[in-house]
Design a protein around this motif. Structure first.
Motif, short mmCIF file in Angstrom:
data_model
loop_
_atom_site.label_atom_id
_atom_site.label_comp_id
_atom_site.label_asym_id
_atom_site.label_seq_id
_atom_site.Cartn_x
_atom_site.Cartn_y
_atom_site.Cartn_z
N THR A 4 -28.40 -82.90 -37.09
CA THR A 4 -28.13 -83.86 -35.58
C THR A 4 -29.53 -84.35 -35.49
O THR A 4 -30.72 -83.87 -35.91
N GLY A 5 -29.61 -85.57 -35.07
CA GLY A 5 -30.58 -86.13 -34.44
C GLY A 5 -31.21 -85.59 -33.12
O GLY A 5 -30.96 -84.71 -32.74
N ALA A 6 -32.44 -86.44 -33.12
CA ALA A 6 -33.39 -85.84 -31.67
C ALA A 6 -32.43 -86.05 -30.55
O ALA A 6 -32.55 -84.92 -29.52
N ALA A 7 -31.39 -86.88 -30.56
CA ALA A 7 -30.48 -87.10 -29.61
C ALA A 7 -29.13 -86.85 -30.13
O ALA A 7 -28.98 -87.57 -31.18
N ASN A 8 -28.22 -86.21 -29.84
CA ASN A 8 -26.74 -86.25 -30.57
C ASN A 8 -25.70 -86.63 -29.33
O ASN A 8 -25.47 -85.72 -28.49
N ILE A 9 -25.29 -87.74 -29.85
CA ILE A 9 -24.00 -88.15 -28.88
C ILE A 9 -22.57 -87.73 -29.27
O ILE A 9 -22.49 -87.99 -30.42
N PRO A 63 -4.91 -104.36 -22.85
CA PRO A 63 -5.59 -103.55 -21.99
C PRO A 63 -6.98 -103.66 -21.97
O PRO A 63 -7.70 -103.88 -23.03
N PHE A 64 -7.63 -103.11 -20.97
CA PHE A 64 -9.07 -103.31 -20.95
C PHE A 64 -9.41 -101.86 -21.12
O PHE A 64 -8.61 -100.91 -21.23
N GLY A 65 -10.89 -101.60 -21.30
CA GLY A 65 -11.35 -100.27 -21.81
C GLY A 65 -10.85 -99.27 -21.00
O GLY A 65 -10.95 -99.14 -19.64
N GLN A 66 -10.79 -98.09 -21.27
CA GLN A 66 -10.80 -96.79 -20.57
C GLN A 66 -11.90 -95.81 -20.71
O GLN A 66 -12.45 -95.42 -21.96
N ARG A 67 -12.55 -95.32 -19.74
CA ARG A 67 -13.84 -94.42 -20.04
C ARG A 67 -13.19 -92.93 -20.62
O ARG A 67 -12.32 -92.46 -20.44
N ILE A 68 -14.01 -92.41 -21.43
CA ILE A 68 -13.77 -91.22 -22.17
C ILE A 68 -14.94 -90.33 -22.24
O ILE A 68 -16.16 -90.71 -22.05
N LYS A 69 -14.82 -89.29 -22.51
CA LYS A 69 -15.87 -88.25 -22.18
C LYS A 69 -16.88 -88.42 -23.41
O LYS A 69 -16.66 -88.48 -24.49
N VAL A 70 -18.23 -88.10 -22.93
CA VAL A 70 -19.28 -88.28 -23.66
C VAL A 70 -20.36 -87.33 -23.46
O VAL A 70 -20.49 -87.16 -21.92
N SER A 71 -21.23 -86.72 -24.15
CA SER A 71 -22.26 -86.10 -23.89
C SER A 71 -23.27 -86.18 -24.72
O SER A 71 -23.03 -86.86 -25.72
N VAL A 72 -24.56 -85.81 -24.39
CA VAL A 72 -25.68 -85.92 -25.20
C VAL A 72 -26.71 -84.77 -25.38
O VAL A 72 -26.89 -84.21 -24.28
N GLY A 73 -26.68 -84.28 -26.65
CA GLY A 73 -27.36 -82.98 -26.86
C GLY A 73 -28.65 -83.29 -27.62
O GLY A 73 -29.01 -84.56 -27.84
N GLY A 74 -29.43 -82.22 -28.16
CA GLY A 74 -30.83 -82.41 -28.85
C GLY A 74 -31.88 -82.54 -27.91
O GLY A 74 -31.89 -82.35 -26.63
N THR A 75 -33.01 -82.45 -28.57
CA THR A 75 -34.30 -82.22 -27.99
C THR A 75 -34.64 -83.44 -27.07
O THR A 75 -35.40 -83.51 -25.95
N LEU A 76 -34.23 -84.83 -27.52
CA LEU A 76 -34.31 -86.02 -26.60
C LEU A 76 -32.93 -86.38 -25.97
O LEU A 76 -32.86 -87.29 -25.92
N ASN A 77 -32.32 -85.28 -25.71
CA ASN A 77 -30.91 -85.78 -24.70
C ASN A 77 -31.21 -86.42 -23.65
O ASN A 77 -30.68 -87.36 -23.09
N TRP A 78 -32.49 -86.24 -22.86
CA TRP A 78 -32.62 -87.01 -21.60
C TRP A 78 -33.13 -88.41 -21.99
O TRP A 78 -33.05 -89.25 -21.05
N ALA A 79 -33.53 -88.83 -23.03
CA ALA A 79 -33.86 -90.20 -23.41
C ALA A 79 -32.75 -91.28 -23.71
O ALA A 79 -33.09 -92.44 -23.48
N LEU A 80 -31.58 -91.04 -23.48
CA LEU A 80 -30.54 -91.74 -23.83
C LEU A 80 -29.59 -91.64 -22.56
O LEU A 80 -29.15 -90.47 -22.43
N ARG A 81 -29.28 -92.82 -22.00
CA ARG A 81 -27.93 -92.77 -20.67
C ARG A 81 -26.99 -93.25 -21.59
O ARG A 81 -27.05 -94.44 -22.18
N VAL A 82 -25.60 -92.70 -21.68
CA VAL A 82 -24.78 -93.06 -22.61
C VAL A 82 -23.43 -93.13 -21.85
O VAL A 82 -23.00 -92.13 -20.95
N SER A 83 -22.49 -94.15 -22.05
CA SER A 83 -21.16 -94.15 -21.43
C SER A 83 -20.31 -94.58 -22.67
O SER A 83 -20.76 -95.13 -23.80
N ALA A 84 -19.12 -94.11 -22.72
CA ALA A 84 -18.14 -94.21 -23.87
C ALA A 84 -16.69 -94.75 -23.43
O ALA A 84 -16.17 -94.23 -22.24
#
Length: 535
Positions: free
Chosen positions: A53-58, A415-436
Motif C-alpha cells: 500500500t502507498g503512504a496513503a491507502n484509499i 441519474p446523478f451520483g450517489q455517495r459511497i463509503k470511502v476511508s483512507v489508511g496509511g502513514t499519510l492518511n491525514w494528508a488526503l481528504r477524499v469523497s467517493a
C-alpha cells in the motif's frame, strides 16, 4: 474518457481486472498552474492485483451506499442576474461561454455541470431596490399579486441557464414577506405577524404559480431565509419554528391540491449552530410537510448537521449558502470549502453544496443601497464579471466544480451520483481528504462510473510552506491502482466497473459470461471496444 487510438486493436476477450482503468483525471493546483484541467494520459492507470500500500491507502467500499447527491451551484440573486444580463447584452459570446462553462451537463465537457440554483423571492441584500409581489396593505386575497414585480432579467437569465442545463434544479426562497404582513411594517427586519401565517402560505404558493407561468420548473421552496436573522438594513424576517411549521403545513396542502405535489418544502435555511434546535422543532411539528432542512456556513461548524441527521435520519439535508470574502487567500479558501462543504457537508448528510452569488463585479457589487451585509472588502461571487466583458471564476468555482464533475450524469437524462463509503489508511492518511461516488446508468448492463474527489492538503509537513506529493494506492473490489497526488492539489478522477463485483457480476439478476466494454469518444458518446469474459 477520450478514445485512445490503440483501443480498437485490443483483444476482444480480456480479464476484467485489465479493463478497469483510470483514464480521466481533472486537476487544480495551488499555484494555479492547473485550473480544473483534464490531465492528458498516454496510458491508463490499471487496477491490478494488490501489492504494497502507498503512504496513503484509499479504500473504496461500494457495498456501502450513502445519500444521493442532488447537485451543486449558487444563488441567482437580482444582482447576479443583472450582471449576467448586462454581459449578455454587451458581449453575447462571452455570456454564452460562461453559462456553458458553469452549467453544461455534458459528460466529459470542459465544464462544471452545476445544476442547482437558489433564487430569492422578492428583494434580498443583492437587489436594486426593495420589492415584493403584493405590496397592497391587507390584500390577503392577493388580488394585486404580480410575479412580474421581479426584474425581467431574472427570468431571462434563469431561462437561459435552463436552456443550457435542462436538469437544473431551482430552489425558491424569500428573504422577507411583504412589509404589511410584519410587525415592523417594512421588509427590513422585524417578524411576521401571527395572524398572517395562512396568508403567507398563500403568498408563497402564488410565487410557485408565477414561476411556473414563466416556464421555470421548481424543485424546492423554503419558507424563510435565515429565520433567526432580523438585520434592519436589508430584507430579513424572524420566524419561530412553530410558525414555520404551521406555514409549511398550509403550503404543503395548497401544493398537493394544485399540481405542485412533487415540489419539496425545505426548513430552516440558516447556520449550523442551531441545527439541533430550530430545524428539529420544525420537523417534529410538521414531519409530513417538509422534505428536510438546509444549512449555511456563517455560524457553528459542519459537524452540527449531525444533530438534525440523527433526529431525522430519513429526511434530506441541504447545504445552501456560503460566501467568500474578497481578498482572502486562494488556496486556503479551497481547502476550507472542500473540508467543510464539498466533502465535509456531504459527510454529514448533505445532498447539495451551494455558494452565495453566482456573479458580481470585482467589488462584490451591486448591492441593495444601504445594506451592511457583506461588509469589509465584500462578498466574492462564484464568477467575477468585468466591465470589458471578460470574466474569471473564483476559488468557489474550482472547489465545487471538482465535486460537481464527480456526480453529473454519465448518460443524458441519467441519474446523478450517489455517495459511497470511502476511508483512507496509511502513514499519510491525514494528508488526503477524499469523497467517493457511484453514478448509475440508463442501461443497467452498462458499467457504472466510480469517482473520487481528493484534496491533498499536505502543504506544511514540517512547518514552513512545502507542498508535498502523496503517493496513494486505491483499493476497489480486491484490486489496486496507484496514483501520486501532487502537493497542494485538488483532483477528480474516475473509472468504470460492472454493477456488482468482479467475480460473477450480474445484470438484472442474471449471471453474465461476457460484457461489452466501452470507452468515450471525443464528443462524449460511448464507443464499444470489445468484450471481456469471466475466467
Amino acid at each position: 474518457m477520450l478514445l485512445h487510438p490503440s483501443l480498437p486493436f485490443l483483444f476482444l476477450s480480456f480479464q476484467l481486472c485489465a479493463s478497469q482503468q483510470i483514464w480521466d483525471i481533472w486537476q487544480t493546483m495551488w499555484d494555479r498552474s492547473l485550473l480544473f484541467e483534464r490531465i492528458p494520459m498516454s496510458s491508463p492507470i490499471n487496477f491490478v492485483s494488490p501489492g504494497a500500500t502507498g503512504a496513503a491507502n484509499i479504500i473504496v467500499d461500494d457495498s456501502t451506499e450513502l445519500q444521493n447527491i442532488f447537485g451543486f451551484g449558487g444563488s441567482l440573486t437580482d444582482s447576479s442576474a443583472l450582471i449576467l444580463n448586462n454581459l449578455k447584452s454587451s458581449h453575447p459570446n462571452a455570456y454564452k461561454n460562461l453559462l456553458n462553462y458553469l452549467f453544461s451537463p455534458t459528460d466529459g465537457a470542459n465544464a462544471a455541470g452545476l445544476n442547482y440554483v437558489r433564487v430569492p423571492l422578492g428583494a434580498s441584500d443583492f437587489s436594486a431596490a426593495l420589492y415584493n409581489f403584493d405590496n397592497v396593505n391587507g390584500d390577503t386575497s392577493f388580488n394585486n399579486f404580480n410575479i412580474n414585480k421581479a426584474p425581467s432579467y431574472l427570468f431571462s437569465v434563469l431561462t437561459d441557464i435552463h436552456n443550457v442545463n435542462p436538469r437544473i434544479k431551482v430552489h425558491l426562497i424569500p428573504w422577507s414577506p411583504p412589509g404589511w404582513m410584519k410587525n415592523s411594517r417594512t421588509m427590513d427586519g422585524g417578524s411576521l405577524k401571527s395572524n398572517m401565517l395562512a396568508p403567507y402560505a398563500t403568498y408563497l404558493f402564488k410565487c410557485l404559480q408565477g414561476f411556473k407561468n414563466h416556464g421555470i420548473p421548481i424543485y424546492a421552496i423554503s419558507i424563510q431565509n435565515e429565520p433567526q436573522n432580523s438585520n434592519p438594513t436589508y430584507p430579513t424576517s424572524t420566524l419561530t419554528a412553530a410558525q414555520e411549521a404551521q406555514i409549511g403545513r398550509a403550503l404543503r396542502s395548497l401544493m398537493n391540491n394544485n399540481g405542485f405535489g412533487d415540489v419539496k418544502i425545505i426548513a430552516y435555511d440558516h447556520s449550523w449552530n442551531n441545527a439541533a434546535t430550530y430545524p428539529v422543532q420544525v420537523l417534529q411539528a410538521a414531519p409530513n410537510s417538509f422534505a428536510g432542512a438546509a444549512f449555511h456556513c456563517y455560524g457553528g461548524k459542519v459537524s452540527q448537521q449531525d444533530a438534525f441527521v440523527n433526529a431525522f435520519p430519513n429526511k434530506e439535508v441541504y447545504f445552501t449558502e456560503c460566501a467568500g470574502t474578497i481578498g482572502s487567500d486562494w488556496w486556503s479558501d479551497i481547502k476550507w470549502y472542500i473540508d467543510n462543504i464539498f466533502i465535509g457537508s456531504l459527510e454529514h448528510g448533505s445532498s447539495t453544496g451551494l455558494m452565495w452569488n453566482i456573479a458580481l463585479d470585482s467589488n462584490g457589487n451591486p448591492k441593495l443601497p444601504g445594506t451592511n451585509s457583506c461588509g469589509g472588502s465584500g462578498c466574492r461571487p462564484i464568477v467575477t464579471v468585468n466591465s470589458d466583458g471578460s470574466w474569471n471564476v473564483n476559488q468557489e468555482f474550482y472547489a465545487m466544480a471538482h465535486a460537481s464533475k464527480a456526480i453529473i450524469p454519465k448518460d443524458a437524462g441519467g441519474p446523478f451520483g450517489q455517495r459511497i463509503k470511502v476511508s483512507v489508511g496509511g502513514t499519510l492518511n491525514w494528508a488526503l481528504r477524499v469523497s467517493a461516488f457511484v453514478t448509475r446508468r440508463n442501461n443497467p448492463s452498462d458499467w457504472l462510473r466510480y469517482s473520487l474527489v481528493v484534496l491533498n492538503w499536505d502543504d506544511h509537513p514540517n512547518g514552513p510552506w512545502d507542498p508535498t506529493p502523496v503517493t496513494a494506492t486505491i483499493e476497489f473490489r480486491g484490486m489496486q491502482a496507484k496514483y501520486t497526488f501532487p502537493g497542494a492539489s485538488l483532483t477528480t478522477l474516475w473509472w468504470f466497473a460492472p454493477g456488482e463485483g468482479f467475480n460473477g457480476a450480474s445484470v438484472n439478476g442474471t449471471q453474465q459470461e461476457s460484457y461489452q466494454v466501452y470507452t468515450d469518444s471525443v464528443n462524449g458518446t460511448q464507443v464499444p471496444i470489445g468484450f471481456f469474459k469471466k475466467d
